[in-house]
Scaffold this motif. Structure first.
Motif, short mmCIF file in Angstrom:
data_model
loop_
_atom_site.label_atom_id
_atom_site.label_comp_id
_atom_site.label_asym_id
_atom_site.label_seq_id
_atom_site.Cartn_x
_atom_site.Cartn_y
_atom_site.Cartn_z
N TRP A 197 -7.08 5.91 9.57
CA TRP A 197 -8.09 5.85 8.10
C TRP A 197 -8.98 4.69 8.66
N ILE A 198 -10.15 4.93 8.53
CA ILE A 198 -11.34 3.78 8.90
C ILE A 198 -12.19 3.42 7.76
N ARG A 199 -12.17 2.16 7.62
CA ARG A 199 -13.20 1.61 6.35
C ARG A 199 -14.04 0.45 7.05
N THR A 200 -15.45 0.32 6.70
CA THR A 200 -16.14 -0.78 7.27
C THR A 200 -16.84 -1.37 6.05
N GLU A 201 -17.19 -2.64 6.19
CA GLU A 201 -17.49 -3.45 5.03
C GLU A 201 -18.51 -4.53 5.63
N TYR B 272 0.86 -1.26 0.08
CA TYR B 272 -0.14 0.15 -0.08
C TYR B 272 1.07 1.16 -0.12
N SER B 273 0.36 2.22 -0.58
CA SER B 273 1.07 3.78 -0.33
C SER B 273 -0.21 4.60 0.31
N SER C 134 -11.01 8.36 0.49
CA SER C 134 -12.50 8.17 0.17
C SER C 134 -12.74 7.34 -0.97
N GLU C 135 -12.31 7.50 -1.96
CA GLU C 135 -12.40 6.73 -3.18
C GLU C 135 -12.37 5.12 -2.85
N ASN C 136 -11.36 4.66 -2.08
CA ASN C 136 -11.38 3.40 -1.67
C ASN C 136 -12.24 3.00 -0.48
#
Length: 141
Positions: A84-88, A66-67, A73-75
């Motif tokens: 950085w937080i992401r949920t799925e 990763y970089s 937000s695109e990812n």
């Protein structure tokens, strides 16, 4: 006349009934344990499944490169509280990835060096964390 009092070799009806009552009480005690064991086993199985899934997600992160530009937000990432937080959604529940923006081990000055960022992966079901694991991932500039 003979006396039969000294020659008693059998059990009386009262003794047999008392033994059956005692055996029934013991049997009922054992029968209440089995549903509790089944419930405990189901909870343990779901917890182990969630733990294994969290580890698989962590391994997927570790085996990829990763970089800093990836966590946008695109990812699906949101910047919040220095992470950085992401949920799925997952088959078990909701998976949350939380990558620390500040590296635990910053990259050096040499070209291509990577920094290590902490990552926390938690799996939630019904708004309750059922498994959580953490590690470090390599992030390029």
């Amino acid at each position: 006349m003979r006396s039969h009092k000294g020659n008693e070799k059998g059990m009386t009806l009262v003794e047999i009934l008392a033994a059956l009552v005692i055996l029934g009480i013991v049997f009922i005690g054992f029968m209440t344990i089995f549903p509790q064991m089944t419930n405990f086993n189901e909870k343990t199985e779901s917890k182990l499944t969630a733990m294994n899934e969290a580890r698989v997600h962590l391994d997927n992160f570790k085996n990829s490169s990763y970089s800093i530009d990836y966590f946008t937000s695109e990812n699906g990432y949101v910047e919040k509280n220095g992470s950085w937080i992401r949920t799925e959604e997952s088959g078990i529940g909701e998976v949350e990835y939380k990558i620390e923006k500040q590296p635990a081990l910053p990259a050096g000055d040499a070209e291509g060096e990577l920094s290590l960022h902490g990552i926390i992966i938690s799996i939630q079901k019904d708004s309750k964390v059922i498994s959580e694991t953490f590690g470090y991932i390599e992030v390029g500039k």
